[in-house]
Structures are given as structure tokens and as C-alpha cells.
Design a protein around this motif. Structure first.
Motif, short mmCIF file in Angstrom:
data_model
loop_
_atom_site.label_atom_id
_atom_site.label_comp_id
_atom_site.label_asym_id
_atom_site.label_seq_id
_atom_site.Cartn_x
_atom_site.Cartn_y
_atom_site.Cartn_z
N ASP A 1 -17.33 10.10 -3.32
CA ASP A 1 -16.68 9.33 -2.25
C ASP A 1 -15.17 9.24 -2.47
O ASP A 1 -14.39 9.28 -1.53
N ASP B 1 -5.11 2.22 -1.97
CA ASP B 1 -6.41 1.67 -1.53
C ASP B 1 -7.57 2.36 -2.23
O ASP B 1 -8.57 1.74 -2.59
N MET B 2 -7.44 3.67 -2.37
CA MET B 2 -8.52 4.42 -3.03
C MET B 2 -8.68 3.97 -4.47
O MET B 2 -9.79 3.78 -4.97
N ALA C 1 -7.78 1.07 -5.69
CA ALA C 1 -8.30 -0.30 -5.71
C ALA C 1 -9.82 -0.27 -5.61
O ALA C 1 -10.52 -1.05 -6.25
N GLU C 2 -10.34 0.67 -4.82
CA GLU C 2 -11.79 0.72 -4.63
C GLU C 2 -12.52 1.44 -5.77
O GLU C 2 -13.55 0.99 -6.24
N PHE C 3 -11.96 2.60 -6.21
CA PHE C 3 -12.75 3.44 -7.12
C PHE C 3 -12.29 3.41 -8.58
O PHE C 3 -13.07 3.76 -9.47
N GLN D 1 0.85 -1.19 0.00
CA GLN D 1 0.00 0.00 0.00
C GLN D 1 0.88 1.23 0.00
O GLN D 1 1.94 1.24 0.62
N PRO E 1 -9.88 0.72 -10.18
CA PRO E 1 -8.89 -0.37 -10.21
C PRO E 1 -8.15 -0.46 -11.54
O PRO E 1 -7.00 -0.89 -11.59
#
Ligand code: IFM
Length: 442
Positions: A412, A426-427, A429-431, A3, A433
Motif C-alpha cells: 500500500d 502523509d505517506m 505518517a501512515e506507513f 504537508q 511514522p
């Protein structure tokens, strides 16, 4: 995968930007309202109508949204035609409404940045010849004095004129904005008067509020030659860039207004920017087209294989943003990204557009470019000028009929960036990828 986070400096401003006519609604005393009533002027015959209904008070819920999503600043504009509805009349009620809005920002911990002119003119000014009339500089100064005297308690960062280059191009060369002219001499006159008005406002604001920081906001667009091997394309791209991008910040630096056919010096303009506001959306290719006089002898296009926004008006070229910030360095003042965003009702492109642009901005900040803040355009869908409601730039979707707001996923993502003061793997990966590997390679 490990990360990682790209951090921004402490105190970095994270916000969204709006403008009065686009969000307030019922704004009937200016040249845009009149323009909207003429058939064929606005896509699909749309009008601004109630817009986002801020004038009636819905700014409160939207400022709450900004705070809840971690923003610490907001850029809005003041509507000249509300403050001075007639040449000899000032509207205290309108000033009071802005007072409340700005207090509302402060109370929510949002630093206000205020624009004094964002495209619209009082109808009476247009009747007097608008920006073609040299008198506009003194008239603008009088209005600015009134506003700054009244609102200085809440504001110390002022933008005099938003995108004077767009006003000149869209209003006086392309005919998309009022007064709908295609007249090079008129455009030159308007640009000259904009520099005069900006300078007069700059000095007036500093006289009233010594600690104020005052700047211009330029719509920066990268222009590359279509055929790099073809000298006329290279010359055309360079010339367009000088006139479109450099003209105003150059004038505010050394007082020199450089046109193709003439040069003018305005000594009062020298040193009239404490910061440079950059609005960046996209870049394009320029070809010399001698058989296209209507397009001012230019062929404009986007590079192949880049993502386009749904209406095809914005190409996702994040490296162009880094170029824009690099370009801004030559003016030797701090930079504020006063706008950046993309029209995308379905919010398919926006998450990666945001992440990739903020990544490029981080590269600039990491190389010690003096970038102080970033304002996403926009908080909520709003009236997009001659494109009406056909182009949606909001982190929140708006139904202008019902006034119902719905959060898009990008809100978000942007909230996570603002709250963390950085962009993390991480952001992505979520929003977004799909670009994770590109931005955070192993
Ligand atoms: O909506 C506009 C804004 O008023 C000025 N800058 C560009 C935005 C998106 O087109």
C-alpha cells in the motif's frame, strides 16, 4: 507539521522486478533445477517447485495486482532453457507463452523491461562447459536473436545479463550457485565470456530492432574500508569495488577488462550500453584479512547500529543508494534502478527501507541524475536461490503450497508512491511514522 511531497518527473517508471526461475515454477530443464535436487545446496532443502506458478497462468492475477497498486512498468526475464530446450530445438509454445505475458503487460499499461539471462542456464549448456566455454557468446547471441525477433513487438528495453558480477562471484568464487566452483581462473574466464556474450547480444539486438535500448544490470554494493586509517583496508575496499562494481560497466564503456593480474581489450564491447541497470540492496565494510584465504583474504561486516534484515544479509543503508546512483553517473548513460528491496517476511523494516531509499533516489533525481525508473524487488515472494523460501522479498506474501497471496502493508505504501509519482509526509505518517521527522524535518 506542514504537508510536503517529493515529486518525481513525469513519465518516471515505477514497477517491480521478477525473474523466470524464481516465479514461473516447474522449470526443470536448467542448471538450477538440477542444483536444487542435490542435498545441502539450498537452505532447508527447499526447491523452486511451482514457485509463483506463473508458467501455468498466475501471472495474470499478479500483473493485475501490479496495476491496481499504481505501477506502470514491470521487469521480468525470459528462460533460455524453455526457448531452446536442446541445442538444435526451439520451443514455439514457450515463445508464445512469453508473447502472451508481454501482451498482458501492455494491455494493462505496464511498460515491459525484459532480461535475457537471469542466473539460469539450459542444462545442455552446462554440459558444454557453460560460461567457461568461449562458445557461449555465439550460443547466447543465437538465443537472443530468436527472442528479440519474436518479442520485439512488445519490448524495447532489454537487459542482456542480470548481475554478471553475482554469477561470477557466487558460482565460481564462493561456490553457492551452480557450478559451485571456487576457482579464480574459472571466474576470470566466465567474466571475459560474459562481456563477449553481452557485446554480441547488444549488436544483434540493435541489428534486429534499431530503436531498442540495451543495457547490463549490475549488482552494486558499496564497499567502505573497515579501518579508514589502515591503508591495506582502503586498498582492499577499492580493489573489491573495482572488480565487483566497475568491471562490467567499464568493459561496456571502453572495452577494457581490468583484472588484478591482467588486462584484456575486447573492441566489440566498446559503447555497448544504452542505459545502466543498477541493483542496490546494501553496502558493507571491508577489512584486509591475510589469515582468511577462504574468504579471499577479506573480512566483511556491516557498520554497527544499522538496521539489519531478519536473516542479517541486508543492512538498511539508504545513503549507500545515493552513492550507488552517483557512482553510476561516470558511465554517462541513463540509469534505471532495476532492483532494490529487502527480505522481511514480517514487513517491519520494509516500509521504512522503501521510503528512505526512495527519498535518496529523489535527492539524486533532484540533482539531475538521469534516473528513469525504479523497480522494487519484488512483486511477490519468490524462490530466493540458495536461500530457498527462507528470505521473503515480496510486496505480497506467498504461500508456495497453497498459492495464496496476502498483501503486506508495504504494497500500500508503494502503491501510494507510484500513484502520486512522489513520496509525501502523509505517506510516512501512515506507513513509517518513525522516520517522518528525519525525512520531513520541521
Ligand atoms: O532474488 C535476487 C535476484 O534474483 C537478483 N538480485 C538480488 C535479488 C535478492 O537477493
Amino acid at each position: 507539521m506542514a504537508q510536503a511531497t517529493f515529486h518525481f518527473p513525469r513519465g518516471f517508471l515505477w514497477g517491480t522486478a521478477t525473474s523466470s526461475h524464481q516465479v514461473e515454477g516447474d522449470n526443470k530443464n536448467n542448471n538450477w533445477w538440477a542444483w536444487e535436487q542435490e542435498s545441502g545446496r539450498i537452505a532447508e532443502g527447499h526447491t523452486s517447485g511451482l514457485a509463483c506458478d506463473w508458467w501455468a497462468g498466475r501471472w495474470q492475477e499478479d500483473f493485475d495486482r501490479a496495476v491496481e497498486t499504481g505501477q506502470n512498468a514491470h521487469r521480468l526475464s525470459i528462460e533460455w532453457s524453455r526457448i531452446q530446450p536442446a541445442p538444435d530445438r526451439w520451443d514455439e509454445h514457450a515463445l508464445d507463452n512469453y508473447h502472451q505475458m508481454l501482451r498482458g503487460l501492455k494491455e494493462r499499461g505496464l511498460t515491459p523491461i525484459v532480461t535475457l539471462h537471469h542466473f539460469t542456464d539450459p542444462f545442455w549448456l552446462e554440459e558444454q562447459g557453460g560460461w567457461e566455454n568461449e562458445a557461449v557468446a555465439a550460443l547466447f547471441e543465437a538465443y537472443v536473436r530468436r527472442v528479440v525477433e519474436t518479442l520485439k513487438e512488445y519490448v524495447s528495453i532489454w537487459c542482456t545479463i542480470n548481475e554478471p558480477n553475482v554469477v561470477a562471484t557466487a558460482g565460481y568464487l564462493m561456490g553457492w550457485f551452480p557450478p559451485g566452483k571456487q576457482d579464480l581462473n574459472a571466474a576470470i574466464q566466465v567474466m571475459t565470456n560474459q562481456v563477449r556474450a553481452h557485446s554480441a547480444a547488444y549488436h544483434a539486438i540493435h541489428e534486429i530492432q534499431s530503436e531498442a535500448r540495451v543495457g547490463l544490470v549490475v549488482n552494486y554494493r558499496g564497499f567502505d574500508p573497515l579501518r579508514t586509517w589502515f591503508p591495506p583496508d582502503r586498498l582492499a575496499a577499492r580493489y573489491v569495488s573495482r572488480l565487483y562494481n566497475d568491471f562490467f560497466p567499464r568493459a561496456a564503456l571502453d572495452g577494457k577488462l581490468v583484472f588484478l593480474t591482467k588486462r584484456i581489450t575486447i573492441p566489440q564491447a566498446i559503447g555497448t550500453q544504452d542505459f545502466l541497470g543498477i541493483n542496490y540492496y546494501t553496502q558493507e565494510l571491508i577489512g584486509f584479512a591475510p589469515r582468511a584465504p577462504k574468504e579471499i583474504f577479506l573480512r566483511r561486516s556491516f557498520p554497527e547500529n544499522v538496521d539489519l534484515s531478519p536473516s542479517g544479509v541486508i543492512a538498511n543503508i539508504p545513503k549507500g543508494f545515493l552513492k550507488a546512483l552517483h557512482w553510476g553517473l561516470q558511465y554517462k548513460v541513463p540509469i534505471i534502478v532495476t532492483e532494490n528491496g529487502v527480505e522481511d517476511a514480517a514487513d517491519e523494516l520494509r516500509p521504512r527501507y522503501i521510503a528512505e531509499h526512495i527519498h535518496q533516489m529523489w535527492r539524486a533525481v533532484n540533482a539531475y541524475y538521469p534516473v528513469e525508473g525504479y523497480f522494487h524487488w519484488s512483486l511477490i515472494d519468490n524462490f530466493e536461490w540458495h536461500q530457498g523460501w527462507t528470505q521473503r522479498f515480496g510486496l505480497w506474501e506467498l504461500d508456495p503450497e497453497t498459492q495464496i497471496r496476502s498483501k503486506r502493508p508495504s504494497a500500500d505504501l508503494y502503491a501510494a508512491i507510484c500513484k502520486q509519482n512522489g513520496l509525501s509526509s502523509d505517506m510516512l505518517a501512515e506507513f513509517a511514522p518513525i522516520i517522518l521527522e528525519k525525512i520531513f524535518p520541521d
